[in-house]
Design an enzyme around this catalytic site. Sequence first.
Site, PDB file in Angstrom:
ATOM      1  N   LYS A  82       0.886  -1.281   0.025  1.00 27.13           N
ATOM      2  CA  LYS A  82       0.102  -0.247  -0.038  1.00 27.13           C
ATOM      3  C   LYS A  82       0.749   1.200  -0.075  1.00 27.13           C
ATOM      4  O   LYS A  82       1.958   1.393   0.849  1.00 27.13           O
ATOM      5  CB  LYS A  82      -0.850  -0.034   1.311  1.00 27.13           C
ATOM      6  N   LYS A 123      -7.803   7.741  -0.400  1.00 30.45           N
ATOM      7  CA  LYS A 123      -9.027   8.419   0.344  1.00 30.45           C
ATOM      8  C   LYS A 123      -9.868   9.477  -0.656  1.00 30.45           C
ATOM      9  O   LYS A 123     -10.208  10.367  -0.016  1.00 30.45           O
ATOM     10  CB  LYS A 123      -8.742   8.658   1.557  1.00 30.45           C
ATOM     11  N   PRO A 158     -17.193  14.673  -9.209  1.00 34.37           N
ATOM     12  CA  PRO A 158     -17.262  13.130  -9.944  1.00 34.37           C
ATOM     13  C   PRO A 158     -16.000  13.091 -11.044  1.00 34.37           C
ATOM     14  O   PRO A 158     -15.362  12.157 -11.212  1.00 34.37           O
ATOM     15  CB  PRO A 158     -18.431  13.505 -10.385  1.00 34.37           C
ATOM     16  N   THR A 162      -9.001   4.495  11.351  1.00 41.71           N
ATOM     17  CA  THR A 162      -8.702   3.731  12.843  1.00 41.71           C
ATOM     18  C   THR A 162      -7.790   4.892  13.305  1.00 41.71           C
ATOM     19  O   THR A 162      -7.726   4.398  14.796  1.00 41.71           O
ATOM     20  CB  THR A 162      -7.637   2.527  12.165  1.00 41.71           C
ATOM     21  N   GLN A 205      -2.476   5.174  15.347  1.00 34.72           N
ATOM     22  CA  GLN A 205      -3.776   4.497  15.300  1.00 34.72           C
ATOM     23  C   GLN A 205      -4.291   4.447  16.645  1.00 34.72           C
ATOM     24  O   GLN A 205      -3.750   4.499  17.525  1.00 34.72           O
ATOM     25  CB  GLN A 205      -3.373   2.921  14.695  1.00 34.72           C
ATOM     26  N   ARG A 262       4.698   0.299   9.820  1.00 31.25           N
ATOM     27  CA  ARG A 262       6.071   0.296  10.202  1.00 31.25           C
ATOM     28  C   ARG A 262       6.566  -1.026  11.168  1.00 31.25           C
ATOM     29  O   ARG A 262       7.513  -1.194  11.435  1.00 31.25           O
ATOM     30  CB  ARG A 262       5.889   1.519  11.238  1.00 31.25           C
TER      31      ARG A 262
END
Length: 215
Positions: free
Chosen positions: A28, A52, A57, A105, A173, A194
């Site tokens: 990712k 994200k 549009p 998260t 997180q 990490r």
Amino acid sequence: MTKIIVSLETQESLDSFPYFGKYVDGVKINHLLWNELSFDVQEDKELFVDFKLWDTPNTVKTVVENIIEKGGTMTTISTFNCESVFDELEQYKDDIKLLAVTYLTSWNKDEQYQICREMPDFMWRRHLSRVKGFYGVVCSALDIGMLSGADKKLKRVCPGIALPIKRGAPSGQVRVTTPKEAKKLGADYLVIGRTITESKDPVGIVKNIREQLAP
């Protein structure tokens, strides 16, 4: 089988990927490494581009087309977009795995309510009812129980993973689980950063995680 995707955020982690890449199911990246992306991910690996996306549009459509052209196999779309964004993206459902993202998260419960103004179970129900042709949803493994009303075909892609020996909040997180807990809760993919990339023995860490995920 629960899959492992490693999150790369620095040039150093990108450079080290070839050493442990064959032991994970994909990689990712986010905006930080998009312009540095010059390596070939193996054909059977995921290239998860985590932008994200939340925009008009046409802008979202154009960015998704660029991601596909660059070899991306998964990407995140914010469920705060207007309905026409989801209408526009439906044509790409067979070209890339679209992932719905709503409740990060890194948010605690108070932040979730301040932003969404509704309880998490109602939030999930409303937001996930809007996506069309999506492959999965990004969520904490702790939220999976609240997705019971969502499309059963949606894969659960879960960041916020910490090893027992490093239990805490990795990389900012807040809502975290161990790999074993996430699998038990129903995670299809674990996104881990990490804990792997900053380890002195990333291959050993990945193998340890595999052992935790073993039947």
